[in-house]
Design an enzyme around this catalytic site. Structure first.
Site, PDB file in Angstrom:
ATOM      1  N   THR A   1       0.800  -1.331   0.172  1.00 54.44           N
ATOM      2  CA  THR A   1      -0.083   0.071   0.024  1.00 54.44           C
ATOM      3  C   THR A   1       0.956   1.235  -0.067  1.00 54.44           C
ATOM      4  O   THR A   1       1.822   1.385   0.527  1.00 54.44           O
ATOM      5  CB  THR A   1      -0.719   0.013   1.149  1.00 54.44           C
ATOM      6  OG1 THR A   1      -1.623  -1.115   1.125  1.00 54.44           O
ATOM      7  CG2 THR A   1      -1.672   1.134   1.516  1.00 54.44           C
TER       8      THR A   1
ATOM      9  N   ARG B   1     -13.428  -8.264  -1.117  1.00 54.78           N
ATOM     10  CA  ARG B   1     -12.565  -8.012   0.318  1.00 54.78           C
ATOM     11  C   ARG B   1     -12.082  -6.350   0.231  1.00 54.78           C
ATOM     12  O   ARG B   1     -11.550  -6.017  -0.484  1.00 54.78           O
ATOM     13  CB  ARG B   1     -11.381  -9.098   0.204  1.00 54.78           C
ATOM     14  CG  ARG B   1     -10.463  -8.773   1.637  1.00 54.78           C
ATOM     15  CD  ARG B   1      -9.409  -7.742   1.382  1.00 54.78           C
ATOM     16  NE  ARG B   1      -8.397  -7.752   2.431  1.00 54.78           N
ATOM     17  CZ  ARG B   1      -7.551  -6.903   2.701  1.00 54.78           C
ATOM     18  NH1 ARG B   1      -7.207  -5.877   1.749  1.00 54.78           N
ATOM     19  NH2 ARG B   1      -6.826  -6.811   3.547  1.00 54.78           N
TER      20      ARG B   1
ATOM     21  N   ASP C   1      -8.208  -1.893   5.183  1.00 64.19           N
ATOM     22  CA  ASP C   1      -8.151  -0.802   6.054  1.00 64.19           C
ATOM     23  C   ASP C   1      -7.913   0.221   5.100  1.00 64.19           C
ATOM     24  O   ASP C   1      -8.219   1.543   5.634  1.00 64.19           O
ATOM     25  CB  ASP C   1      -6.868  -0.838   7.206  1.00 64.19           C
ATOM     26  CG  ASP C   1      -5.684  -0.899   6.524  1.00 64.19           C
ATOM     27  OD1 ASP C   1      -5.452  -2.007   5.566  1.00 64.19           O
ATOM     28  OD2 ASP C   1      -4.769  -0.367   6.816  1.00 64.19           O
TER      29      ASP C   1
HETATM   30  N1  ASP Z   1      -3.400  -2.654   4.266  1.00 63.84           N
HETATM   31  C1  ASP Z   1      -3.578  -3.223   2.938  1.00 63.84           C
HETATM   32  C2  ASP Z   1      -4.807  -4.034   2.915  1.00 63.84           C
HETATM   33  O1  ASP Z   1      -4.841  -4.817   3.785  1.00 63.84           O
HETATM   34  C3  ASP Z   1      -2.357  -3.882   2.345  1.00 63.84           C
HETATM   35  C4  ASP Z   1      -1.201  -3.042   2.553  1.00 63.84           C
HETATM   36  O2  ASP Z   1      -1.023  -2.377   3.286  1.00 63.84           O
HETATM   37  O3  ASP Z   1      -0.054  -3.370   1.727  1.00 63.84           O
HETATM   38  O4  ASP Z   1      -5.557  -4.082   1.982  1.00 63.84           O
END
Ligand code: ASP
Length: 310
Positions: free
Chosen positions: A160, A188, A191
């Site tokens: 992310t 899905r 966060d």
């Molecule tokens: N937090 C992100 C998610 O769960 C994934 C990530 O931070 O790479 O979609």
């Protein structure tokens, strides 16, 4: 009113592995932290800066966001993003968006043009089209070919992107964007699209999180950091570490970046590292990935190549 203080942090994911070369991602962050520095110095709004930096990271293909997103179990990419303005407490977000290159830009319009905070799936795509965003004709080949992924690189799902900033007007803002986690069930949402979990800004602090989204949701991670400053009187570092401890008690790991109203910066993680960069009115621009070590950012012209890099 403009003061001299400003601060900025931006990041990719916290799933880095020792021994890997993150040169291209770091070079991009280096160029962007210097661009953000120039903009904040000349008085641009924190909200505009975090949106622009996050959108540039989405577009680079170097992170699990935008062009570099991870396919879900059906091999399809679904994008989540959110942003929040600390001054107004206004927020916008999209989840499971398909067909548009920059979910964070759509999230900004959700914030500005609707009475809502979060639009999902088809509704988000219809809103984007109606608001004048150009859809990508062949979305599947715009994002990386799922066959080109190495699942073991992505199963920990840390890619992310996000940015947080304090502008010279004293306003804070945060933005977060993701292409999800590899092999997730269709629909899905993690966060990154959820205000209070992966993104938060108020009058005290701006926060953007990365890591195992389910654990960050169960910890209300981003808003909990702010609550800890206000109600528990913790300083920024203690609050960030406490949030990550809660996240690990909820079964996840990852990291976060935050800036406070007094221009303090924290870039914390409970993994081996996090691709990140920061700068402020009294700290030079710095960049790094693995461990606590950061190096000074240099003003070079950085060629940006949309290749896998994690
Ligand atoms: N937090 C992100 C998610 O769960 C994934 C990530 O931070 O790479 O979609």
């Amino acid at each position: 009113m403009t003061g001299e203080r400003w601060a900025l942090a931006l990041r990719g994911g916290a799933g880095v592995e020792k021994g890997r070369d993150y040169g291209r991602a770091e070079a991009l962050l280096e160029g962007l932290v210097l661009m953000g520095t120039d903009r904040l110095k000349r008085g641009d709004l924190a909200l505009d800066v975090v949106e622009a930096l996050t959108s540039a990271m989405e577009d680079s293909g170097l992170f699990v966001a935008g062009r570099g997103s991870a396919p879900n179990r059906l091999g399809r990419v679904e994008l989540d993003a959110s942003l929040m303005c600390g001054r107004s407490r206004r927020a916008g977000a999209v989840a499971s968006l398909r067909g548009y290159p920059s979910p964070v830009r759509v999230a900004r319009r959700v914030m500005e043009k609707t009475p809502h905070v979060l639009l999902v799936g088809q509704g988000a795509a219809e809103f984007a089209l109606g608001d004048g965003f150009d859809p990508i004709g062949d979305f599947a080949s715009w994002t990386r070919d799922p066959d080109g992924f190495e699942p073991e690189d992505l199963t920990d799902g840390h890619g992310t992107v996000g940015a947080v900033a304090l502008d010279r007007g004293g306003h804070l803002a945060a933005a977060t964007s993701t292409g999800g986690t590899y092999g997730a069930l269709p629909g899905r949402v993690g966060d990154s699209a959820l205000i209070g979990a992966g993104c938060w800004a108020d009058g005290d602090v701006a926060v953007s999180c990365t890591g195992e989204g389910e654990a960050f949701i169960k910890a209300s991670a981003a808003s909990d950091l702010s609550a800890r400053l206000r109600y528990a009187g913790q300083d920024l570092r203690d609050a960030a570490n406490s949030v990550l401890e809660t996240v690990s008690r909820r079964g996840g790991d990852g990291g976060l970046i935050a800036v406070s109203k007094s221009a303090e910066i924290i870039m914390a993680f409970n993994t081996d590292g996090m691709k990140r960069a920061s700068a402020s009115w009294n700290q030079p621009a710095r960049v790094g990935s693995i461990g606590q070590q950061l190096r000074l950012a240099e003003r070079l012209v950085i060629p940006i190549s949309p290749q896998p890099d994690w």
